[in-house]
Design a protein around this motif. Structure first.
Motif, PDB file in Angstrom:
ATOM      1  N   VAL A 170     -13.973  -1.453   6.365  1.00  0.00           N
ATOM      2  CA  VAL A 170     -13.487  -0.452   7.868  1.00  0.00           C
ATOM      3  C   VAL A 170     -12.605   0.500   7.171  1.00  0.00           C
ATOM      4  CG1 VAL A 170     -10.300  -0.787   8.491  1.00  0.00           C
ATOM      5  CG2 VAL A 170     -11.954  -3.252   8.052  1.00  0.00           C
ATOM      6  N   GLN A 171     -12.895   0.423   5.989  1.00  0.00           N
ATOM      7  CA  GLN A 171     -12.189   1.613   5.272  1.00  0.00           C
ATOM      8  C   GLN A 171     -13.983   3.057   5.374  1.00  0.00           C
ATOM      9  OE1 GLN A 171     -11.016   2.453   0.712  1.00  0.00           O
ATOM     10  NE2 GLN A 171     -12.423   3.589   0.738  1.00  0.00           N
ATOM     11  N   TRP A 172     -14.870   2.289   5.666  1.00  0.00           N
ATOM     12  CA  TRP A 172     -16.290   3.240   5.499  1.00  0.00           C
ATOM     13  C   TRP A 172     -15.745   4.143   7.240  1.00  0.00           C
ATOM     14  CZ3 TRP A 172     -19.020   0.047   2.035  1.00  0.00           C
ATOM     15  CH2 TRP A 172     -19.024   0.277   0.642  1.00  0.00           C
ATOM     16  N   SER A 186      -5.366   2.144  -1.420  1.00  0.00           N
ATOM     17  CA  SER A 186      -5.449   2.233  -0.753  1.00  0.00           C
ATOM     18  C   SER A 186      -6.926   1.311   0.201  1.00  0.00           C
ATOM     19  CB  SER A 186      -7.566   2.731  -0.929  1.00  0.00           C
ATOM     20  OG  SER A 186      -8.123   2.160  -1.562  1.00  0.00           O
ATOM     21  N   LEU A 187      -6.971   1.007   1.124  1.00  0.00           N
ATOM     22  CA  LEU A 187      -7.726  -0.572   1.946  1.00  0.00           C
ATOM     23  C   LEU A 187      -8.753  -0.311   1.131  1.00  0.00           C
ATOM     24  CD1 LEU A 187      -8.170   1.044   5.803  1.00  0.00           C
ATOM     25  CD2 LEU A 187      -6.516  -0.184   4.762  1.00  0.00           C
ATOM     26  N   GLY A 188      -9.335  -0.720   0.195  1.00  0.00           N
ATOM     27  CA  GLY A 188     -10.382  -1.219  -0.396  1.00  0.00           C
ATOM     28  C   GLY A 188      -9.272  -1.590  -1.737  1.00  0.00           C
ATOM     29  N   HIS A 189      -8.233  -0.453  -2.341  1.00  0.00           N
ATOM     30  CA  HIS A 189      -7.691  -1.226  -3.471  1.00  0.00           C
ATOM     31  C   HIS A 189      -7.051  -2.882  -2.510  1.00  0.00           C
ATOM     32  CE1 HIS A 189      -7.046   2.777  -5.337  1.00  0.00           C
ATOM     33  NE2 HIS A 189      -8.158   2.516  -5.924  1.00  0.00           N
ATOM     34  N   TRP A 246      -6.339 -10.545   6.315  1.00  0.00           N
ATOM     35  CA  TRP A 246      -6.987  -9.439   7.044  1.00  0.00           C
ATOM     36  C   TRP A 246      -5.803  -9.166   8.656  1.00  0.00           C
ATOM     37  CZ3 TRP A 246      -6.822  -4.383   5.496  1.00  0.00           C
ATOM     38  CH2 TRP A 246      -7.722  -4.751   3.660  1.00  0.00           C
ATOM     39  N   GLY A 279     -13.915   2.340   9.542  1.00  0.00           N
ATOM     40  CA  GLY A 279     -12.488   3.360  11.012  1.00  0.00           C
ATOM     41  C   GLY A 279     -12.599   2.002  11.805  1.00  0.00           C
ATOM     42  N   GLY A 322     -12.519  -5.018   3.616  1.00  0.00           N
ATOM     43  CA  GLY A 322     -11.615  -4.067   3.551  1.00  0.00           C
ATOM     44  C   GLY A 322     -12.568  -2.534   3.290  1.00  0.00           C
ATOM     45  N   TYR A 323     -13.145  -2.461   2.578  1.00  0.00           N
ATOM     46  CA  TYR A 323     -14.364  -1.433   2.804  1.00  0.00           C
ATOM     47  C   TYR A 323     -15.380  -1.049   3.438  1.00  0.00           C
ATOM     48  CZ  TYR A 323     -13.567  -0.444  -2.730  1.00  0.00           C
ATOM     49  OH  TYR A 323     -13.131  -0.345  -4.022  1.00  0.00           O
ATOM     50  N   ARG A 352       1.159  -1.685   0.144  1.00  0.00           N
ATOM     51  CA  ARG A 352      -0.294   0.134   0.279  1.00  0.00           C
ATOM     52  C   ARG A 352       0.631   1.357   0.107  1.00  0.00           C
ATOM     53  NH1 ARG A 352      -2.905   1.003   4.438  1.00  0.00           N
ATOM     54  NH2 ARG A 352      -2.269  -1.279   5.151  1.00  0.00           N
TER      55      ARG A 352
END
Length: 422
Positions: A382-384, A43-46, A246, A386, A379-380, A37
């Protein structure tokens, strides 16, 4: 002339070696997650997309691969698979964009697809039906063993040589393992055995080379048992793959550990998973004797372990203590591998004898749809949000629902089609 015991032991040893390599390769991206990364600006989503790309191609490749293994046999198909996935793994170390990385990961998933259907067919070929629980546990132990070894070993390689060298080194190692498998493993018709040994592993009907073709393969989907195994394995692999992809990053982001400490901390749960496989194999055979049914013995073990996975994931998500969280995660991974061993042993209990790899691959397809969704959904989330907490709770719910599918959807063996019996 070899003894049957010698052949069985060598076959299991080779399955463990190839399986450990298989999971070292799968784990490389999760261990190198943070470094990639940072280096590639993802990003985390990527990263979730990268982690799931393998599982999508792996899942889809399961549909044809089981029939190919039943037709062309384990020795050839697994050799081809190891060479293919090793080249793909090395390519991961040479990528320069997200798109090329996704392409290499897709190829890796295709290459790795023969491993576990092959293992199920090898056990079916070399062990009698009522004694397949323990060898299934042995070959399945390669997945947590490889995953346990990966964080400390690959973390040290990462900090010493960089993330690209990790992938290239694993690819080179895989080519040597491919040579080992081809040189040492033989299919049953390639081994001289005594008449007594041949009688022990004899199938209840003639064993033609072909598995009946596409039409016969398609008939598997007419049975409720097949669909029960597809959707049952979904939740088990979803939750297991969430941790597999993860966990090192979770320990760094949510638990404040550095790369080296998270690598060694992640070793503990997956080593517990290795123990879980070995315990599950013998326990599965014992449950078969107690229930008087190969289907019930394998199924009840799987269901109980999946409910346990969900139960321990909830406190793992919510406790503040890193030690308590690690204990709960270790329990989850232990039970995840008990469930996986039960699921793979269940394959040979319900599948027509000439379609063990086919049904195993179909079940694995369902599982790795879950495996594909787990990293990207996590991933998404956690990204959304936190936080990893809602992602872990979603995984617990998936495992619980799939346990119910196994309970009510897998009731009896699949009757062989006329093409296989003839």
């Amino acid at each position: 002339m070899r003894s049957l015991t010698q052949v069985q032991r060598l076959s299991l040893l080779l399955l463990v070696v190839t399986g450990v390599l298989n999971y070292l390769d799968r784990s490389a991206l999760s261990v190198t997650n943070a470094a990639i990364r940072q280096d590639m600006g993802l990003s985390l989503g990527h990263m979730g997309l990268l982690l799931s790309a393998f599982s999508w191609s792996y899942a889809l490749a399961q549909l044809p691969i089981g029939g190919l293994i039943d037709r062309y046999r384990p020795r050839l198909m697994l050799t081809f698979g190891i060479v293919f996935w090793s080249v793909a793994q090395a390519l991961c170390g040479r990528v320069n964009s997200l798109a090329s990385f996704l392409g290499a990961r897709i190829l890796l998933g295709i290459g790795e697809s023969p491993q576990f259907p092959t293992a199920a067919r090898v056990v079916s070929d070399w062990f009698p039906l009522e004694k397949r629980g323990f060898p299934t546990g042995v070959f399945n132990s390669a997945s947590p063993l490889g995953t346990a070894i990966a964080p400390p070993v690959l973390s040290l390689m990462l900090v010493t040589w960089g993330w690209r060298a990790v992938f290239v080194a694993l690819g080179i190692a895989g080519l040597f393992v491919a040579v080992l498998w081809w040189s040492a493993y033989r299919n049953p018709d390639q081994v001289r055995l005594s008449d007594e040994a041949r009688a022990v592993i004899a199938r209840p009907e003639p064993a033609p080379k072909a598995s009946g073709g596409l039409k016969t393969w398609g008939r598997l989907f007419r049975h409720g048992t097949t669909w029960g195994m597809i959707f049952g394995f979904f939740g088990s692999v979803y939750l297991n793959w969430l941790y597999l992809t993860w966990l090192p990053n979770y320990l760094q982001m949510a638990r404040g550990m550095d790369t080296i400490h998270s690598g060694f901390a992640a070793f503990v749960p997956f080593f517990c998973g290795f123990i879980g496989c070995l315990v599950a194999g013998g326990l599965s055979d014992r449950l078969v004797r107690l229930t008087g049914s190969t289907v019930k013995g394998r199924k009840y073990l799987t269901i109980g372990a999946m409910f346990g996975m969900a139960a321990f994931t909830v406190p793992a998500a919510l406790v503040h203590s890193n030690l308590l969280a690690l204990i709960c995660i270790s329990a989850v991974i232990f039970l995840a591998n008990v469930a996986s061993t039960g699921s793979w042993a269940l394959v040979s209990a319900v599948a027509p004898p000439q379609q063990v790899a086919s049904l195993g691959a179909v079940q694995n397809f369902g599982g790795y749809i879950g495996g594909a969704l787990a990293p990207v959904v996590t991933g998404y989330i956690v990204q959304w949000t936190g936080s990893f907490v809602p992602a872990l709770l979603v995984g617990a719910a998936a495992a619980s629902l799939s346990a119910l599918v196994y309970l009510f959807g897998v009731r009896k063996p699949i009757v062989p089609s006329a093409e296989i019996q003839s």
